[in-house]
Design a protein around this motif. Structure first.
Motif, PDB file in Angstrom:
ATOM      1  N   SER A 282       8.224   7.248   0.712  1.00 17.21           N
ATOM      2  CA  SER A 282       7.938   6.356   1.835  1.00 17.21           C
ATOM      3  C   SER A 282       7.082   7.029   2.901  1.00 17.21           C
ATOM      4  CB  SER A 282       9.297   5.962   2.441  1.00 17.21           C
ATOM      5  OG  SER A 282       9.124   5.244   3.621  1.00 17.21           O
ATOM      6  N   ASN A 283       6.401   6.194   3.672  1.00 18.41           N
ATOM      7  CA  ASN A 283       5.661   6.665   4.852  1.00 18.41           C
ATOM      8  C   ASN A 283       6.280   6.124   6.121  1.00 18.41           C
ATOM      9  OD1 ASN A 283       3.410   8.335   4.336  1.00 18.41           O
ATOM     10  ND2 ASN A 283       2.515   6.633   3.181  1.00 18.41           N
TER      11      ASN A 283
ATOM     12  N   VAL B 189       8.085   1.026  -0.857  1.00 19.90           N
ATOM     13  CA  VAL B 189       8.771   0.056  -1.720  1.00 19.90           C
ATOM     14  C   VAL B 189       7.774  -0.960  -2.290  1.00 19.90           C
ATOM     15  CG1 VAL B 189      10.523  -1.763  -1.736  1.00 19.90           C
ATOM     16  CG2 VAL B 189      10.902   0.319  -0.388  1.00 19.90           C
TER      17      VAL B 189
ATOM     18  N   SER C 298      -2.412  -5.575   3.417  1.00 19.44           N
ATOM     19  CA  SER C 298      -2.451  -4.361   4.244  1.00 19.44           C
ATOM     20  C   SER C 298      -3.246  -4.642   5.505  1.00 19.44           C
ATOM     21  CB  SER C 298      -3.110  -3.215   3.472  1.00 19.44           C
ATOM     22  OG  SER C 298      -3.347  -2.119   4.335  1.00 19.44           O
ATOM     23  N   ARG C 299      -2.936  -3.868   6.577  1.00 21.26           N
ATOM     24  CA  ARG C 299      -3.720  -3.983   7.814  1.00 21.26           C
ATOM     25  C   ARG C 299      -5.077  -3.339   7.656  1.00 21.26           C
ATOM     26  NH1 ARG C 299       0.616  -0.740  11.076  1.00 21.26           N
ATOM     27  NH2 ARG C 299       0.921  -0.096   8.928  1.00 21.26           N
TER      28      ARG C 299
ATOM     29  N   LEU D 288       0.656  -7.840  10.007  1.00 17.29           N
ATOM     30  CA  LEU D 288       1.853  -8.683   9.937  1.00 17.29           C
ATOM     31  C   LEU D 288       2.693  -8.635  11.211  1.00 17.29           C
ATOM     32  CD1 LEU D 288       2.828  -7.900   6.237  1.00 17.29           C
ATOM     33  CD2 LEU D 288       1.741  -9.973   7.100  1.00 17.29           C
TER      34      LEU D 288
ATOM     35  N   THR E 284       0.814  -1.231   0.000  1.00 18.27           N
ATOM     36  CA  THR E 284       0.000   0.000   0.000  1.00 18.27           C
ATOM     37  C   THR E 284       0.838   1.268   0.000  1.00 18.27           C
ATOM     38  OG1 THR E 284      -0.068  -0.004   2.413  1.00 18.27           O
ATOM     39  CG2 THR E 284      -1.911  -1.074   1.266  1.00 18.27           C
ATOM     40  N   SER E 285       2.140   1.125   0.166  1.00 15.03           N
ATOM     41  CA  SER E 285       2.969   2.315   0.339  1.00 15.03           C
ATOM     42  C   SER E 285       4.416   1.986   0.015  1.00 15.03           C
ATOM     43  CB  SER E 285       2.851   2.769   1.806  1.00 15.03           C
ATOM     44  OG  SER E 285       3.716   3.849   2.077  1.00 15.03           O
TER      45      SER E 285
HETATM   46  N1  LIG Z   1      11.707   3.689   1.075  1.00 12.85           N
HETATM   47  C1  LIG Z   1      13.021   3.574   0.968  1.00 12.85           C
HETATM   48  O1  LIG Z   1      13.680   4.395   0.322  1.00 12.85           O
HETATM   49  C2  LIG Z   1      13.736   2.431   1.646  1.00 12.85           C
HETATM   50  C3  LIG Z   1      15.132   2.342   1.488  1.00 12.85           C
HETATM   51  C4  LIG Z   1      15.809   1.289   2.100  1.00 12.85           C
HETATM   52  C5  LIG Z   1      15.102   0.341   2.814  1.00 12.85           C
HETATM   53  N2  LIG Z   1      13.752   0.469   2.957  1.00 12.85           N
HETATM   54  C6  LIG Z   1      13.071  -0.542   3.786  1.00 12.85           C
HETATM   55  O2  LIG Z   1      11.880  -0.981   3.168  1.00 12.85           O
HETATM   56  C7  LIG Z   1      10.908  -1.313   4.154  1.00 12.85           C
HETATM   57  C8  LIG Z   1       9.598  -0.647   3.771  1.00 12.85           C
HETATM   58  O3  LIG Z   1       9.816   0.747   3.736  1.00 12.85           O
HETATM   59  P1  LIG Z   1       8.795   1.697   2.969  1.00 12.85           P
HETATM   60  O4  LIG Z   1       9.550   2.909   2.631  1.00 12.85           O
HETATM   61  O5  LIG Z   1       8.099   0.952   1.898  1.00 12.85           O
HETATM   62  O6  LIG Z   1       7.754   2.016   4.173  1.00 12.85           O
HETATM   63  P2  LIG Z   1       6.266   2.555   4.103  1.00 12.85           P
HETATM   64  O7  LIG Z   1       6.099   3.508   2.982  1.00 12.85           O
HETATM   65  O8  LIG Z   1       5.961   3.022   5.484  1.00 12.85           O
HETATM   66  O9  LIG Z   1       5.403   1.260   3.781  1.00 12.85           O
HETATM   67  C9  LIG Z   1       5.341   0.239   4.719  1.00 12.85           C
HETATM   68  C10 LIG Z   1       4.392  -0.838   4.229  1.00 12.85           C
HETATM   69  O10 LIG Z   1       4.447  -1.897   5.188  1.00 12.85           O
HETATM   70  C11 LIG Z   1       3.113  -2.212   5.592  1.00 12.85           C
HETATM   71  N3  LIG Z   1       3.090  -2.552   7.017  1.00 12.85           N
HETATM   72  C12 LIG Z   1       3.739  -1.972   8.045  1.00 12.85           C
HETATM   73  N4  LIG Z   1       3.384  -2.553   9.205  1.00 12.85           N
HETATM   74  C13 LIG Z   1       2.489  -3.524   8.894  1.00 12.85           C
HETATM   75  C14 LIG Z   1       1.738  -4.463   9.643  1.00 12.85           C
HETATM   76  N5  LIG Z   1       1.843  -4.531  10.986  1.00 12.85           N
HETATM   77  N6  LIG Z   1       0.901  -5.284   8.994  1.00 12.85           N
HETATM   78  C15 LIG Z   1       0.761  -5.222   7.644  1.00 12.85           C
HETATM   79  N7  LIG Z   1       1.442  -4.376   6.871  1.00 12.85           N
HETATM   80  C16 LIG Z   1       2.286  -3.527   7.500  1.00 12.85           C
HETATM   81  C17 LIG Z   1       2.292  -0.954   5.351  1.00 12.85           C
HETATM   82  O11 LIG Z   1       0.954  -1.387   5.075  1.00 12.85           O
HETATM   83  P3  LIG Z   1      -0.353  -0.803   5.804  1.00 12.85           P
HETATM   84  O12 LIG Z   1       0.055   0.405   6.587  1.00 12.85           O
HETATM   85  O13 LIG Z   1      -1.297  -0.506   4.690  1.00 12.85           O
HETATM   86  O14 LIG Z   1      -0.830  -1.932   6.655  1.00 12.85           O
HETATM   87  C18 LIG Z   1       2.955  -0.366   4.121  1.00 12.85           C
HETATM   88  O15 LIG Z   1       2.379  -0.899   2.947  1.00 12.85           O
HETATM   89  C19 LIG Z   1      11.467  -0.823   5.494  1.00 12.85           C
HETATM   90  O16 LIG Z   1      11.904  -1.925   6.235  1.00 12.85           O
HETATM   91  C20 LIG Z   1      12.620   0.065   5.106  1.00 12.85           C
HETATM   92  O17 LIG Z   1      13.680   0.029   6.052  1.00 12.85           O
HETATM   93  C21 LIG Z   1      13.047   1.472   2.398  1.00 12.85           C
END
Ligand SMILES: NC(=O)c1ccc[n+]([C@@H]2O[C@H](COP(=O)([O-])OP(=O)(O)OC[C@H]3O[C@@H](n4cnc5c(N)ncnc54)[C@H](OP(=O)(O)O)[C@@H]3O)[C@@H](O)[C@H]2O)c1
Length: 284
Positions: free
Chosen positions: A208-209, A22, A41-42, A70, A19-20
């Motif tokens: 990212s969020n 990566v 998604s949650r 998750l 949903t957000s």
């Molecule tokens: N973005 C970057 O540039 C970047 C770079 C390096 C590494 N990363 C790594 O990539 C990972 C994801 O980052 P992101 O930037 O994609 O974060 P994000 O935009 O906050 O997205 C997080 C995703 O994880 C899901 N999520 C989180 N907690 C959850 C739960 N309890 N149950 C189900 N789904 C859950 C959220 O879904 P819902 O809220 O809809 O449930 C959302 O879709 C992180 O570990 C981060 O360290 C990201």
């Protein structure tokens, strides 16, 4: 859908975190290729909104979502079962969900929430879906990691992996990054010869969020930071779909598709130790 690939039409991709950030970037890229894409998604609102947005942006109506928290093993178990009841194939599992908690929080199951979401969920969801992945093989699991710079000298305190005694958000963030990367490598060892591969990757800088649980003074910076980040994750789409890396296993890819020797930086036996710990924490 001008970018569709014929070989994608019959392939099913399941993406945690679709949903957000990566996960959504990868889901959109795969939908653009014409694949069947399922996200987790949650939240019903966020899940349904992401399905609509991805479908409209790509012209691909074969986008589905499942609800699961998750951070909870019961919910992971349930979503894996629901997936297997609805679909009889899974070609690629993309572990892209993640969260950052600046204060220590426990889940209702008594597990540190950041460790539960960033590490245990990948372990458990993958294990619960290994049977359908193997039946659908050749199949892949790809797990989001971080920048290779942050993976130098990885240290995992196996005696206090959930930081019960002394919590530091920064240490918890880096330890969960090390642990999920190590998980991907250990999974690769265990999958050798099964027709399923496991690789880890740095996604690049993707909008990212991740700061949603941060103190307000960090949250206000999110739009500024995101202005410099991309809405795409080319490396994630490549690892999930490129034919030339069908047999790549136990590798770490950076955002430019380069293979980096991260696994040599972990201590011998660390992967097995992590696996045993995850088994114990999930009674798997
Ligand atoms: N973005 C970057 O540039 C970047 C770079 C390096 C590494 N990363 C790594 O990539 C990972 C994801 O980052 P992101 O930037 O994609 O974060 P994000 O935009 O906050 O997205 C997080 C995703 O994880 C899901 N999520 C989180 N907690 C959850 C739960 N309890 N149950 C189900 N789904 C859950 C959220 O879904 P819902 O809220 O809809 O449930 C959302 O879709 C992180 O570990 C981060 O360290 C990201």
């Amino acid at each position: 859908m001008n970018d569709t690939r014929e070989d994608m039409a019959n392939r099913v991709f399941l993406i945690s975190g679709g949903t957000s950030g990566v996960g959504k970037a990868i889901a959109t890229g795969l939908a653009r290729l014409g694949a069947k894409v399922v996200i987790i998604s949650r939240s019903a609102d966020r899940g349904q909104a992401a399905v609509k947005e991805i479908s409209e942006a790509t012209g691909n109506s074969r986008v589905d979502w499942f609800a699961a928290d998750l951070s909870l093993q019961s919910s992971i178990q349930e979503v894996a079962n629901i997936y297997k009841r609805k679909y009889d194939q899974l070609h690629v599992l993309i572990n892209a969900s993640g969260a950052v908690y600046f204060k220590k929080e426990l889940t209702a199951e008594g597990i540190d929430r950041m460790f539960a979401v960033n590490v245990l969920s990948h372990y458990l969801l993958t294990n619960r879906l290994l049977d359908i992945l193997q039946e659908s093989g050749p199949a892949r699991v790809i797990t989001v990691s971080g920048h290779p710079r942050f993976l130098k000298n990885p240290v995992i305190n196996f005696d206090d992996i959930q930081m019960e005694y002394q919590y530091s958000a920064m240490r918890a963030i880096s330890q969960s990054l090390f642990a999920r990367t190590l998980f991907a490598f250990e999974l690769a060892n265990r999958l050798e010869g099964t027709g399923v591969t496991s690789n880890a990757f740095h996604p690049g800088r993707v909008k990212s969020n991740l700061g949603r649980n941060a103190p307000w003074y960090l949250r206000v910076a999110t739009p500024l930071v995101n202005a410099f980040f991309k809405a795409e994750c080319g490396i994630g789409v490549y690892l999930a779909s490129a034919q030339e890396i069908e047999y790549a296993n136990g590798m770490f890819f950076d955002e430019k598709k380069r293979i980096i020797a991260i696994h040599t930086q972990f201590e011998d036996g660390a992967g097995n130790r992590l696996w045993t710990l995850c088994e114990k924490l999930t009674s798997d």
